[in-house]
Design an enzyme around this catalytic site. Structure first.
Site, short mmCIF file in Angstrom:
data_model
loop_
_atom_site.label_atom_id
_atom_site.label_comp_id
_atom_site.label_asym_id
_atom_site.label_seq_id
_atom_site.Cartn_x
_atom_site.Cartn_y
_atom_site.Cartn_z
N LYS A 117 22.27 -0.16 4.72
CA LYS A 117 22.98 -1.45 4.65
C LYS A 117 24.44 -1.25 4.27
CE LYS A 117 18.97 -4.31 3.82
NZ LYS A 117 18.18 -5.05 2.86
N LYS A 200 12.05 -1.65 13.44
CA LYS A 200 11.14 -2.61 12.78
C LYS A 200 11.59 -4.05 13.04
CE LYS A 200 13.07 -3.19 8.22
NZ LYS A 200 13.03 -3.13 6.79
N LYS A 203 14.36 -9.63 9.78
CA LYS A 203 15.02 -10.93 9.73
C LYS A 203 16.51 -10.79 10.05
CE LYS A 203 12.81 -11.55 5.54
NZ LYS A 203 12.10 -12.16 4.42
P1 TYM Z 1 11.42 -8.53 2.10
O1 TYM Z 1 11.52 -9.99 1.86
O2 TYM Z 1 12.51 -7.88 2.86
O3 TYM Z 1 10.05 -8.19 2.82
C1 TYM Z 1 8.83 -8.74 2.38
C2 TYM Z 1 7.68 -7.82 2.76
O4 TYM Z 1 7.56 -7.68 4.16
C3 TYM Z 1 7.44 -6.30 4.51
N1 TYM Z 1 8.02 -6.11 5.86
C4 TYM Z 1 7.38 -5.55 6.88
N2 TYM Z 1 6.15 -5.00 6.99
C5 TYM Z 1 5.80 -4.51 8.21
N3 TYM Z 1 6.61 -4.54 9.30
C6 TYM Z 1 7.85 -5.07 9.23
N4 TYM Z 1 8.63 -5.10 10.31
C7 TYM Z 1 8.28 -5.60 7.97
N5 TYM Z 1 9.43 -6.19 7.56
C8 TYM Z 1 9.25 -6.51 6.25
C9 TYM Z 1 8.22 -5.57 3.42
O5 TYM Z 1 7.83 -4.22 3.32
C10 TYM Z 1 7.86 -6.39 2.20
O6 TYM Z 1 6.63 -5.95 1.64
N6 TYM Z 1 12.29 -5.39 -1.53
C11 TYM Z 1 11.20 -6.30 -1.16
C12 TYM Z 1 11.16 -7.51 -2.06
C13 TYM Z 1 10.75 -7.26 -3.48
C14 TYM Z 1 9.52 -6.74 -3.94
C15 TYM Z 1 9.60 -6.75 -5.36
C16 TYM Z 1 8.39 -6.27 -3.31
C17 TYM Z 1 11.50 -7.54 -4.59
N7 TYM Z 1 10.80 -7.24 -5.70
C18 TYM Z 1 8.54 -6.29 -6.14
C19 TYM Z 1 7.34 -5.83 -4.10
C20 TYM Z 1 7.42 -5.83 -5.50
C21 TYM Z 1 11.36 -6.65 0.30
O7 TYM Z 1 11.51 -5.82 1.12
O8 TYM Z 1 11.29 -7.93 0.63
#
Ligand code: TYM
Length: 337
Positions: A117, A200, A203
């Protein structure tokens, strides 16, 4: 038989968009729903993490509630899981600072999501919050003494950092934190973009034509899946190297129907890509349509949603404040009273 204490899970999702996508659902959220039956589950909408992208306040407010509505619509049951908003529990920030004081600068700089990023926006336009993002995430997890963290494959490195920080704290200051494990599926942990099936589903993709959103109208998703990029050949077989597009659709199809890849391949033996894409489109749309309606219905009553989140915050605060007090004590910070 003695009541066995249930293991704890914690996970979070960012309210950065009006809708979650199918990658979020299949990679993580589907497991959130399943795990609430067997685990003591804590799930949060991580609004503080979302601040790293500088959201508009009106949008952030709307998206945070929309996130909670979608979580309930996919099956998170607030009577079974503690569902809350991260900023309602101040201990997240408080523990994050402590974890920042344990994290090496180089260690944080090696996080691949940060590197990717920040490389895109350049050093001057990259906020420090993006650098410390995984440390706040570690605090989210450690605060609840979570045993498992259901996430997609892209979060593996952040979970590893969380484990390292928990272990580092425990060995320096005495046993304080449970060391969590990632709960990452073998199939479905990385759902790819339908138009660019080697990247992947995300969003933040430049084009949304390969992203299936939970809140999109059924006809929009139907069209996106029917026009998914496929590969040369015409056989429906799972082969990620040579047939990335078809393999991605097979992963989606099997995750939703519960069929094995072998069974799905057999069903489409002798049929072409067109038939297969129509079938995938149908199961996805049939699955998402009631979720979308339920989320829309929940959003009609923001007061009810807010009440659920307030109750969740009270339960989360009760657990988080105990861990924070233990952490302060271990560090030698003097309690106020
Ligand atoms: P976020 O909001 O970006 O993503 C939420 C979850 O979706 C999963 N994900 C995917 N899984 C499979 N294929 C994809 N293309 C794909 N895109 C997204 C992500 O792996 C995630 O599980 N950093 C975290 C947010 C967070 C968090 C935490 C997670 C903040 N604190 C504590 C667990 C525990 C995240 O990526 O959110």
């Amino acid at each position: 038989m003695a009541d066995v204490k249930r293991k704890r899970v914690l996970s979070g999702i960012q309210p950065t968009h009006d809708s979650f996508h199918l990658g979020n659902y299949l990679g993580a959220l589907k497991q959130w729903v399943a795990l609430q039956e067997s685990h003591d589950a804590f799930y949060c909408v991580v609004d503080l993490h979302a601040l790293t992208v500088g959201p508009d306040p009106v949008e952030l407010r709307r998206r945070t509630l929309a996130s909670a509505a979608q979580l309930i619509a996919i099956g998170i049951d607030p009577t079974k899981s503690t569902l809350f908003i991260q900023s309602h529990v101040p201990a997240h920030n408080q523990l994050a600072w402590i974890m920042e004081c344990l994290t090496g600068f180089g260690e944080a700089g090696r996080m691949t999501q940060f590197k990717d990023k920040s490389a895109k926006s350049g050093a001057d336009r990259t906020v420090v919050g993006l650098f410390t993002y995984p440390i706040l995430q570690a605090a989210d997890i450690l605060l609840y003494q979570a045993d498992q963290v259901p996430v997609g494959e892209d979060q593996r490195q952040h979970i590893e950092l969380t484990r390292d920080l928990g272990q580092r704290f425990n060995s320096k200051y005495g046993q304080t934190f449970t060391i969590p494990e990632g709960y990452i599926l073998k199939s479905g942990a990385k759902i790819n973009d339908l138009q660019d099936p080697t990247s992947k589903m995300s969003k933040s993709s430049a084009s949304q034509s390969g992203v299936i959103e939970l809140m999109d109208a059924p006809e929009v998703n139907l069209k996106k899946i029917k026009s998914a990029m496929t590969d040369t050949g015409r056989e429906v077989i799972f082969d990620e190297k040579n047939k990335a597009g078809i393999s991605n659709l097979l992963t989606i199809y099997t995750a939703i129907t519960g069929l094995t890849v072998d069974a799905a391949q057999n069903d489409f033996d002798g049929k072409g890509y067109g038939d297969f894409k129509s079938a995938v489109a149908e199961v996805v749309v049939d699955f998402l349509t009631p979720i979308r309606s339920k989320a829309q219905e929940l959003l009609q009553d923001p007061a009810h949603l807010t009440a659920i989140l307030q109750e969740g915050a009270a339960k989360a605060n009760a657990v988080a404040s105990v861990t924070l007090a233990e952490t302060y004590e271990a560090l030698g910070l003097i309690p106020r009273a």
